[in-house]
Design a protein around this motif. Structure first.
Motif: not given
Length: 279
Positions: A127, A131-133, A135
């Motif tokens: 990312s 954006s989170p892991e 996602s």
């Protein structure tokens, strides 16, 4: 006139002592280098043993790519070239002198014909926008491609506009290489390979193991494999990789720009993208 031997073979003549010492010094130097693992053959063996170590690719359950996934980037091939995988093009000069050794800069990339999931061919979708892991990755969303940590040092796939001393070695086009710094030059995005589907796909999840375009965000040039530009590497003869969009007469991208972001089969039946390449 017949030749007469003036000395017996056991008699030492000329600079025999200097030659003897030179031979002994050469042997000592060889043995010392071998003991320290500094012989060229030992370095090559060490490099291949580490960089060709197997890596487990991520398994996508719903068929969508996510941040943190470990994938291979495989060019689909064409009439004049085989399928090939984006690969770290490291040689013995790219080994650090630290312990344990790892890859150092500068380091290029190439497209290897061996489709093998290993440290050399594994990249992590990373990312760059918070954006989170785990996602979902979407079309036209910027991301980075990072090598695995450890021996490959977590380097980022990077590109920049061609400059006088910074172009691809063979073609002179926009160079693609690995860099330890994450910057805007390391941002990429995925676009639909079909221009007629591109607008409708914007913002949708990116499918794994399907044909797509990998585009450099800053320059808007597509990642490409050049079959006519061959590189001699420590792993054999491979294709040059550049960032350049090749268009046909209909203004559509050519197959040199088509890639598959490959993952493994959740059912444990190997690499899913191999089925698509065989179609």
């Amino acid at each position: 006139m017949t030749y007469q031997r003036l000395y017996q073979p056991k008699v030492k003549t000329g600079n025999w002592l200097e030659e003897l010492h030179l031979k002994e010094d050469t042997m000592k130097d060889f043995l010392n280098k071998r003991e320290r693992g500094e012989l060229l053959s030992q370095k090559v063996d060490f490099l291949k043993q580490n960089i060709l170590s197997p890596v487990n690719l991520s398994a996508t359950i719903n068929g969508e790519l996510r941040f943190g996934d470990v994938v291979m980037l495989v060019n689909v091939g064409g009439k004049d070239r085989e399928h090939s995988a984006l690969s770290i093009n490291a040689n013995v000069d790219n080994l650090t002198k630290t312990f344990p050794p790892s890859i150092k800069m500068p380091c290029g990339v190439s497209a290897g014909k061996g489709i093998q999931a290993c440290i050399r061919t594994a990249f992590i979708i990373t990312s760059v926008d918070g954006s989170p892991e785990q996602s979902t990755l979407h079309y036209d969303q910027s991301f980075a491609l990072r090598t695995t940590s450890g021996f490959a040092k977590g380097l980022y796939l990077t590109s920049d506009k061609p400059r006088f001393l910074k172009t691809a070695k063979k073609s002179g086009l926009q160079d693609v290489y690995l860099d330890e710094t994450l910057s805007a030059l390391s941002w990429w995005k995925i676009s639909h390979f079909d221009p007629q589907e591109r607008f409708e796909s914007e913002g949708l999840p990116v499918p794994a193991n399907e044909k797509v375009l990998v585009v450099h965000t800053m320059t808007n040039e597509g990642l490409a494999v050049l079959s006519e530009k061959l590189l001699w590497t420590a792993y054999g003869r491979e294709y040059e990789v550049v960032a350049h969009t090749f268009l046909d007469t209909h203004r559509a991208e050519q197959d040199v720009n088509f890639w598959i972001l490959g993952t493994s089969d959740p059912a444990g039946e190997g690499l899913l993208f191999l089925r698509h390449l065989q179609l």
